[in-house]
Design a protein around this motif. Sequence first.
Motif, PDB file in Angstrom:
ATOM      1  N   GLY A  33      71.475 125.546 -22.434  1.00 26.25           N
ATOM      2  CA  GLY A  33      71.426 125.425 -20.929  1.00 26.25           C
ATOM      3  C   GLY A  33      71.472 124.157 -20.558  1.00 26.25           C
ATOM      4  O   GLY A  33      71.570 123.156 -21.260  1.00 26.25           O
ATOM      5  N   PRO A  34      71.651 123.950 -19.077  1.00 26.83           N
ATOM      6  CA  PRO A  34      71.829 122.574 -18.324  1.00 26.83           C
ATOM      7  C   PRO A  34      70.692 121.457 -18.855  1.00 26.83           C
ATOM      8  O   PRO A  34      69.560 121.883 -19.094  1.00 26.83           O
ATOM      9  CB  PRO A  34      71.912 122.856 -17.041  1.00 26.83           C
ATOM     10  CG  PRO A  34      72.256 124.243 -17.032  1.00 26.83           C
ATOM     11  CD  PRO A  34      71.746 125.088 -18.072  1.00 26.83           C
ATOM     12  N   ILE A  35      71.157 120.390 -18.976  1.00 28.76           N
ATOM     13  CA  ILE A  35      69.998 119.323 -19.289  1.00 28.76           C
ATOM     14  C   ILE A  35      69.819 118.377 -18.244  1.00 28.76           C
ATOM     15  O   ILE A  35      69.260 117.513 -18.464  1.00 28.76           O
ATOM     16  CB  ILE A  35      70.397 118.507 -20.698  1.00 28.76           C
ATOM     17  CG1 ILE A  35      71.884 117.729 -20.350  1.00 28.76           C
ATOM     18  CG2 ILE A  35      70.446 119.277 -21.887  1.00 28.76           C
ATOM     19  CD1 ILE A  35      72.320 116.719 -21.380  1.00 28.76           C
ATOM     20  N   ALA A  36      70.386 118.348 -16.958  1.00 28.72           N
ATOM     21  CA  ALA A  36      69.995 117.764 -16.058  1.00 28.72           C
ATOM     22  C   ALA A  36      70.691 118.326 -14.725  1.00 28.72           C
ATOM     23  O   ALA A  36      71.589 119.288 -15.025  1.00 28.72           O
ATOM     24  CB  ALA A  36      70.802 116.260 -16.181  1.00 28.72           C
ATOM     25  N   GLY A  37      70.889 117.831 -13.423  1.00 23.81           N
ATOM     26  CA  GLY A  37      71.404 118.132 -12.356  1.00 23.81           C
ATOM     27  C   GLY A  37      72.726 117.684 -12.033  1.00 23.81           C
ATOM     28  O   GLY A  37      72.901 116.626 -11.476  1.00 23.81           O
ATOM     29  N   PRO A  38      73.803 118.344 -12.408  1.00 22.61           N
ATOM     30  CA  PRO A  38      75.251 117.774 -12.339  1.00 22.61           C
ATOM     31  C   PRO A  38      75.574 117.783 -10.632  1.00 22.61           C
ATOM     32  O   PRO A  38      75.188 118.880  -9.999  1.00 22.61           O
ATOM     33  CB  PRO A  38      76.081 118.784 -12.867  1.00 22.61           C
ATOM     34  CG  PRO A  38      75.446 120.029 -13.075  1.00 22.61           C
ATOM     35  CD  PRO A  38      73.741 119.771 -12.791  1.00 22.61           C
ATOM     36  N   GLY A  39      76.464 116.926 -10.330  1.00 25.46           N
ATOM     37  CA  GLY A  39      77.126 116.928  -8.866  1.00 25.46           C
ATOM     38  C   GLY A  39      78.299 117.639  -8.947  1.00 25.46           C
ATOM     39  O   GLY A  39      78.650 118.167 -10.024  1.00 25.46           O
ATOM     40  N   GLN A  40      78.796 117.681  -7.745  1.00 25.33           N
ATOM     41  CA  GLN A  40      80.100 118.408  -7.591  1.00 25.33           C
ATOM     42  C   GLN A  40      81.266 117.935  -8.548  1.00 25.33           C
ATOM     43  O   GLN A  40      82.077 118.743  -8.849  1.00 25.33           O
ATOM     44  CB  GLN A  40      80.739 118.624  -6.113  1.00 25.33           C
ATOM     45  CG  GLN A  40      81.791 119.288  -6.029  1.00 25.33           C
ATOM     46  CD  GLN A  40      82.046 119.638  -4.480  1.00 25.33           C
ATOM     47  OE1 GLN A  40      81.214 119.219  -3.504  1.00 25.33           O
ATOM     48  NE2 GLN A  40      83.393 120.252  -4.120  1.00 25.33           N
TER      49      GLN A  40
END
Length: 385
Positions: A320-327
């Motif tokens: 799963g994701p490891i952070a909040g990605p930007g657009q």
Amino acid sequence: MSNSNDKQRNSLYHERATQARIVRRIVFFTFLGLIILGTIAGFSAYSYITNALSPVDEDSPEEIEITIPIGSTSNHIGTILEEEGLVRNGTVFRYYVRYKNESGFQAGDYRLHTGMTMDEIIESLKDGTVMQDPELQFTIPEGLWLEHMIEAIANETDHTVEELEAVIHDRDYVESLIERYDMLTEVVLDDDIRYPLEGYLFPARYDFMVKNPSIEEIVEAMLSRTQAILTNLEEEMDELELTPHEVLTLASIIEREAQKSEDRYKISGVLYTRLERGMKLQVDPTTAYAIGEHLYMTSYANTQIDSPYNTYVVDGIPIGPIAGPGQDSIEAVVRPEITGDLYFYARVNGEVLYTDTYEEHLANRDRYRHEWIEAAEEAEQEDEE
């Protein structure tokens, strides 16, 4: 007898020639008819779309007040605009927004008018040109772990970290969100997933018209921003046979690795090349996340941590994701720049060095490793002070 046969043959020839002419005429006129119908249909479609995109009443514009609720999708916004008479067709609005890859619409109360084009309405909703100033405004930086996002939200609102965690990590609440957001699936409830909504809360500026919005309002506003971006990229995701969860997972890795936009697309290309060759991704930020500690230096022992997040151990895309990605990072996943390089080394100053051999990669690491050692020492001294 011979003359009789000749007459029969001539008669048959003329009959067939006549039939052939008739068939050719039928084919010709059918083809001509199809061309005419196609032209009419194309012109009608063009006229319809052009008309749908143009102002509803440019000559005598009427000012109309509307409210865009928090968490509204482009489909919902299109319905509101059509019902209020600001656009002719809400479905056309939704597809036009998707075609232009628009997102980031701001909730609030707007004063628009019927003399505005669809592009002007879109820009107003993106800029957040509302009738009143927001009561609460805060910005979540890109690349934060969810636990640090929660701390940032707590610092800007009246909600405590404990209250935020209780809602965001509540399984029943997450299950209710799965029913409402296409991007969310049961995979986020896997027992090995650390935080179900990690990577799904979009990092951006948020404006709220109330001083203390509920935790659910905040979470759903952030989810809606991510959903809007993924919806616009749906066709590209399908072509690459990637799920939203996989896209956000790769995007979060790219976000943690790259500082510049151009590097996000190149790093994406490296990750794809490694996946296609059956190689492990071996990216340090996944190891740090697996350990639960930000690392300036990744040791060999760190890379051996047994975790479904650790790309030095697991094959393919991690759990799963490891952070909040930007657009930009999300778009880089579906639009990778494939160069054939297999390795990259990020320097402290943000420069990323790409190589296609492991030997060159090791040389870059040895040449610039001291920068990370010095950065770690400086950070340790600051912590002590």
